[in-house]
Design a protein around this motif. Structure first.
Motif, PDB file in Angstrom:
ATOM      1  N   THR A   7     -25.378  22.359 -29.665  1.00  0.00           N
ATOM      2  CA  THR A   7     -26.009  21.187 -30.279  1.00  0.00           C
ATOM      3  C   THR A   7     -27.501  21.394 -30.459  1.00  0.00           C
ATOM      4  O   THR A   7     -28.067  21.068 -31.512  1.00  0.00           O
ATOM      5  CB  THR A   7     -25.742  19.944 -29.411  1.00  0.00           C
ATOM      6  OG1 THR A   7     -24.327  19.791 -29.216  1.00  0.00           O
ATOM      7  CG2 THR A   7     -26.304  18.697 -30.073  1.00  0.00           C
ATOM      8  N   LEU A  20     -21.732  17.758 -32.524  1.00  0.00           N
ATOM      9  CA  LEU A  20     -21.692  16.398 -31.986  1.00  0.00           C
ATOM     10  C   LEU A  20     -20.251  15.913 -31.824  1.00  0.00           C
ATOM     11  O   LEU A  20     -19.935  15.211 -30.850  1.00  0.00           O
ATOM     12  CB  LEU A  20     -22.466  15.463 -32.915  1.00  0.00           C
ATOM     13  CG  LEU A  20     -23.990  15.703 -32.982  1.00  0.00           C
ATOM     14  CD1 LEU A  20     -24.624  14.780 -34.024  1.00  0.00           C
ATOM     15  CD2 LEU A  20     -24.640  15.488 -31.623  1.00  0.00           C
ATOM     16  N   ALA A  21     -19.379  16.286 -32.762  1.00  0.00           N
ATOM     17  CA  ALA A  21     -17.967  15.898 -32.639  1.00  0.00           C
ATOM     18  C   ALA A  21     -17.327  16.560 -31.425  1.00  0.00           C
ATOM     19  O   ALA A  21     -16.521  15.944 -30.712  1.00  0.00           O
ATOM     20  CB  ALA A  21     -17.210  16.265 -33.920  1.00  0.00           C
ATOM     21  N   VAL A  63     -18.841  17.477 -28.646  1.00  0.00           N
ATOM     22  CA  VAL A  63     -19.360  16.780 -27.462  1.00  0.00           C
ATOM     23  C   VAL A  63     -18.655  15.442 -27.273  1.00  0.00           C
ATOM     24  O   VAL A  63     -18.270  15.067 -26.156  1.00  0.00           O
ATOM     25  CB  VAL A  63     -20.886  16.581 -27.577  1.00  0.00           C
ATOM     26  CG1 VAL A  63     -21.393  15.677 -26.455  1.00  0.00           C
ATOM     27  CG2 VAL A  63     -21.602  17.925 -27.526  1.00  0.00           C
ATOM     28  N   ALA A  64     -18.444  14.719 -28.368  1.00  0.00           N
ATOM     29  CA  ALA A  64     -17.788  13.413 -28.283  1.00  0.00           C
ATOM     30  C   ALA A  64     -16.359  13.551 -27.755  1.00  0.00           C
ATOM     31  O   ALA A  64     -15.910  12.742 -26.933  1.00  0.00           O
ATOM     32  CB  ALA A  64     -17.795  12.740 -29.658  1.00  0.00           C
ATOM     33  N   CYS A  65     -15.630  14.568 -28.220  1.00  0.00           N
ATOM     34  CA  CYS A  65     -14.256  14.782 -27.734  1.00  0.00           C
ATOM     35  C   CYS A  65     -14.251  15.167 -26.262  1.00  0.00           C
ATOM     36  O   CYS A  65     -13.407  14.696 -25.489  1.00  0.00           O
ATOM     37  CB  CYS A  65     -13.577  15.876 -28.558  1.00  0.00           C
ATOM     38  SG  CYS A  65     -13.207  15.386 -30.254  1.00  0.00           S
ATOM     39  N   VAL A 115     -16.467  14.437 -23.936  1.00  0.00           N
ATOM     40  CA  VAL A 115     -16.828  13.297 -23.091  1.00  0.00           C
ATOM     41  C   VAL A 115     -15.786  12.182 -23.194  1.00  0.00           C
ATOM     42  O   VAL A 115     -15.365  11.609 -22.179  1.00  0.00           O
ATOM     43  CB  VAL A 115     -18.225  12.768 -23.482  1.00  0.00           C
ATOM     44  CG1 VAL A 115     -18.560  11.495 -22.705  1.00  0.00           C
ATOM     45  CG2 VAL A 115     -19.283  13.833 -23.217  1.00  0.00           C
ATOM     46  N   GLY A 116     -15.349  11.867 -24.416  1.00  0.00           N
ATOM     47  CA  GLY A 116     -14.489  10.713 -24.616  1.00  0.00           C
ATOM     48  C   GLY A 116     -13.034  10.934 -24.269  1.00  0.00           C
ATOM     49  O   GLY A 116     -12.366  10.012 -23.787  1.00  0.00           O
TER      50      GLY A 116
END
Length: 429
Positions: free
Chosen positions: A312, A406-407, A409-411, A413-414
């Protein structure tokens, strides 16, 4: 206490050989490691050796850059779809037979690419090449899952990255040198020879690793049911998609860099090949740092988080440089940003694969197929986007890389929610 002929968790982690049964392979055997490394190098060999020739192909076939980039996308798409077929087949019939058939078709398709008269036919032949080449990728990962578990599996994936990482270093350098003596068609001739050698080595030296008692007897319906159950696992899906977006950021670099380095910054094919090789060395070094130093001392999830943070950061820096926010920075700073981004993959890709496969010992082939298909499909979508604004700007490449980072990282974490994991899910099963 395990029955005679069974392998304990300790055996799987330490890399001990199968004590009994039809699996005639020593997990620590150097030759098996080299063969698996060669199989995982198939994507790099198929795409990276061809990269220095992209501008020449554009001129020779009188096609725009965006169309020629679709030859990369087609190969990547073929590798994605092929894995969905080959992975379940290897769970049903074992690893060797589907692998050998796939390699034979790969050799034929690669030879055909050398005679393509138009860009459209080349795209079609590259699709077939990717479909066949998928066998090596998906089955190599499944074999690793057959033989290893826990931290040992993560370390072995890093070892494979050392071997297969030679391919992205050597491939563009070889491609650049081949172009000194012949045209772009000669690159496919060299790939045909490499594919033939790898096929013969697998036929003569790679034994079966999936015992008959562990194979799945179902057909297509059973394979789809298995994949559906894997996708229902939120954590597996999280690692799968996070790894897919990280790979897409890498492939955005692979697809765009020949035009960015050669057309925008005016470098020669040989200079581009050298820079590509340096970046690949960074990926190898990070992979070895991951396998030899970090894994076993730091949790796989923490190492993965570090890798995603580095990707990132590099993508943000590249976007600032390519948009001119930092002024006219020239080739060197951009090359440095690409070096950090590519090196970070050595911390990211082995660990997303290991963490996902740790959850799927019962269906390694199908799980490997889903991991590979997701990565290649997302990469195939990212590839055309990097050239959407033409050949005169690197901004689309940087935007795609940042969005993918960013996608991922989102996966992570989420969906993965690593803070909720039990320690046994990251350690030695």
């Amino acid at each position: 206490m395990p029955e005679r002929g069974q392998t304990t968790a300790e055996d799987r982690i330490t890399g001990a050989a199968e004590p009994h049964g039809p699996v005639a392979v020593r997990r620590t055997g150097a030759l098996v490691t080299l063969v698996l490394g060669g199989l995982t190098a198939v994507p790099a060999l198929s795409m990276d050796m061809y990269l220095p020739a992209l501008p020449e192909v554009t001129d020779a076939l009188s096609s725009p850059a965006a169309t020629v980039q679709l030859t990369l996308t087609a190969c990547l798409l073929g590798m994605a779809l092929g894995q969905l077929v080959v992975g379940p087949m290897s769970d049903r019939w074992g690893r060797r037979r589907p692998l050998l058939v796939g390699l034979l078709v790969y050799v034929i398709a690669t030879a055909t690419c050398a005679f393509a008269p138009t860009a459209e036919l080349l795209i079609g032949f590259r699709l077939l090449q990717g479909l066949a080449g998928a066998a090596g990728i998906v089955i190599a990962r499944a074999i690793v899952r057959d033989l290893y578990d826990g931290v040992a599996m993560a370390r072995f994936f890093s070892t494979l990255m050392l071997i297969s990482g030679v391919a992205p270093v050597a491939a563009p350098l070889i491609g650049g040198q081949v172009l000194r003596f012949t045209d772009w068609r000669g690159i496919f001739v060299v790939l045909t020879v490499v594919g033939t050698a790898l096929t013969l080595l697998v036929w003569r030296r790679l034994p079966e690793t999936l015992a008959p008692g562990k194979r799945h007897g179902g057909g297509t319906v059973e394979a789809l049911r298995t994949m559906r159950s894997l996708l229902a696992d939120r954590v597996f899906t999280g690692y799968m998609i996070a790894g897919g977006f990280a790979f897409a950021a890498l492939f955005a670099y692979i697809s765009a860099s020949p035009f960015v380095i050669q057309e925008i910054y005016g470098a020669s094919p040989q200079t581009f090949s050298l820079l590509f090789g340096v970046n690949s060395v960074g990926l190898i070094a990070a992979g070895q740092l991951n396998g030899k130093v970090l894994v076993g001392r730091i949790s796989l999830n923490k190492v993965l988080a570090i890798g995603l943070a580095m990707i990132t950061t590099a993508a943000v820096a590249l976007l600032l440089m390519t948009t001119g926010v930092l002024g006219d920075v020239g080739l060197f700073p951009v090359a440095a940003g690409l070096f950090v981004l590519m090196s970070s993959m050595g911390l990211t890709l082995p660990n997303t694969q290991s963490l996902a496969l740790l959850r799927t010992p019962h269906a390694a082939g199908s799980a490997s197929a889903l991991l590979g298909t997701t990565s290649f499909l997302i990469g195939a979508v990212a590839s055309p986007l990097v050239g959407i604004a033409g050949e005169d700007t690197a901004v689309p490449m940087a935007v795609v890389q940042l969005v993918c980072a960013l996608a991922a990282v989102a996966c992570f974490v989420g969906l993965c929610r690593p803070w909720q994991h039990e320690p046994t899910q990251e350690a030695d099963h």
